[in-house]
Design a protein around this motif. Structure first.
Motif, mmCIF file in Angstrom:
data_model
loop_
_atom_site.group_PDB
_atom_site.id
_atom_site.type_symbol
_atom_site.label_atom_id
_atom_site.label_comp_id
_atom_site.label_asym_id
_atom_site.label_seq_id
_atom_site.Cartn_x
_atom_site.Cartn_y
_atom_site.Cartn_z
ATOM 1 N N ASN A 90 45.770 -25.673 154.459
ATOM 2 C CA ASN A 90 44.833 -26.044 152.984
ATOM 3 C C ASN A 90 43.587 -25.699 152.747
ATOM 4 O O ASN A 90 43.161 -25.698 151.290
ATOM 5 N N ARG A 91 43.146 -25.651 153.537
ATOM 6 C CA ARG A 91 41.418 -24.766 153.049
ATOM 7 C C ARG A 91 41.687 -23.158 152.380
ATOM 8 O O ARG A 91 40.986 -23.350 151.192
ATOM 9 N N LEU A 92 42.583 -22.425 152.464
ATOM 10 C CA LEU A 92 43.101 -21.665 151.515
ATOM 11 C C LEU A 92 43.090 -21.658 150.304
ATOM 12 O O LEU A 92 42.973 -20.934 149.235
ATOM 13 N N ALA A 93 44.294 -22.581 150.067
ATOM 14 C CA ALA A 93 44.324 -23.522 148.680
ATOM 15 C C ALA A 93 43.723 -23.836 148.233
ATOM 16 O O ALA A 93 43.607 -23.785 146.925
ATOM 17 N N ALA A 94 42.506 -25.243 149.063
ATOM 18 C CA ALA A 94 41.050 -25.378 148.631
ATOM 19 C C ALA A 94 40.028 -24.402 147.595
ATOM 20 O O ALA A 94 39.552 -24.688 147.133
#
Length: 366
Positions: free
Chosen positions: A167-171
């Motif tokens: 999720n953090r990578l995508a953000a």
């Protein structure tokens, strides 16, 4: 650090990242680059010179401004002070910077960076020293292009293998991808402005915004805040702060490129003039100088210069009021950035640290 089995292990950290972000970035880069170098060198020993040169270049005394801004974007949005996956992700910004510098030095035909020969010059010398076939200049150019590309590839590797959650990578992918494209597009815009001979202040500011401001301050802040799940309003406030400080940072760089002390900056005085750069400083000088003064400036752009030539150009830039105007713009941009920062609801101590970084970036001597 290197274990007895040859495996690279993270060195123990006894202080939180907040206490010295650049030192933690340096340590993180050192560990990561040792592992990458070991893996690639195992492919064939002929890569040793190239990899040694690239690693030495990355670790050679940079200020680590980009990851530092990204870290304080993370912390300002409520991020954990001991988030080492985030530290690894933002440290990858230094490899984007390495790509930019290696390629920039080649395009500008710069001989010196941080007091040492630039990468293309180093490999030209290696070619001559070993008596290899073909053109030493072309080999140096090719080596610099490829090593810059490796640095950019390693930046992506470092970001995506940092240990961040999906999720953090995508953000963070949006600002990460944007800053790479903007940096490269800004470099193209820089060389295009030079060959077109565009002397307008507007063109100089477009280059400053795209080539430097976006990937130096604005996008790293956005990346850090987005990783922490900041709301859109806070992200926008940080980007506003970052855009203004980023341009002010470049304008200070323009002044140092002409007036900086070589012993401090690590580059020959007047290098921007030799490279024919139409910076805002030069554009304002050409617009405000007398016809004779403008002729002096134009005669200094894009050619080899003596110390006396550089001094004459400096006098024109001072007498025309161009230096004073650039200083005024730095002050104005810094003030507007500080207003945006004051309006942002940041977790402490991020606000104070970002204010300190803003002053350091716009008042530096190197």
């Amino acid at each position: 650090m290197l274990g007895d089995d040859g495996t690279v292990h993270p060195a123990p950290r006894t202080h939180t990242v907040d206490e010295s972000v650049p030192a933690h970035v340096e340590q993180t880069l050192t560990e990561y680059l040792a592992a990458k170098q070991s893996t690639m060198a195992s492919l064939t020993p002929e890569l040793a010179d190239a990899l040694d040169s690239l690693v030495e270049f990355v670790l050679r005394g940079g200020k680590r401004i980009r990851p530092t801004f990204a870290w304080w974007g993370w912390r300002g949005a409520g991020g954990d002070p001991d988030a080492h996956a985030v530290l690894r992700a933002v440290s990858g910004l230094e490899l984007i910077q390495a790509c930019a510098l290696v390629h920039d030095d080649l395009m500008d035909a710069s001989a010196v960076r941080r007091g040492r020969p630039t990468v293309h010059v180093t490999f030209e010398a290696l070619h001559r020293e070993r008596g290899w076939l073909g053109s030493a200049d072309r080999f140096g150019m090719a080596a610099a292009i490829l090593l810059g590309d490796i640095a950019l590839a390693w930046a992506d590797d470092m970001f995506y293998s940092s240990g961040l959650t999906a999720n953090r990578l995508a953000a963070a992918s949006e600002p990460w991808q944007a800053m790479r494209s903007e940096m490269l597009a800004g470099q193209y815009l820089d060389i295009l402005t030079q060959v077109e001979g565009d002397e307008s202040p507007e063109a100089a500011l477009r280059v400053a915004r795209m080539k430097t401001a976006a990937y130096t301050v604005e996008r790293p802040l956005q990346m850090g805040a987005t990783l922490a799940g900041a709301d859109p309003e806070l992200v926008e406030q940080l980007r506003e702060f970052g855009a203004d400080i980023g341009v002010a940072f470049q304008l200070r760089d323009d002044l140092l490129g002409v007036f900086g002390d070589t012993e401090v900056t690590g580059k020959p005085a007047g290098d921007d003039l030799r490279e024919g750069k139409r910076t805002l400083l030069v554009a304002l000088g050409l617009r405000r100088a007398t016809p004779a003064g403008a002729d002096v400036l134009r005669s200094c752009l894009g050619r080899d210069l003596t110390a006396a030539d550089v001094q004459r150009a400096r006098e024109v830039l001072v007498e025309s009021g161009a230096v004073a105007e650039v200083e005024r713009r730095i002050d104005s941009l810094t003030s507007s950035a500080m207003r945006a920062l004051a309006a942002a609801d940041l977790a402490e101590p991020a606000s104070d640290r970002l204010a300190e970084l803003a002053v350091a970036a716009t008042r530096r001597t190197r």
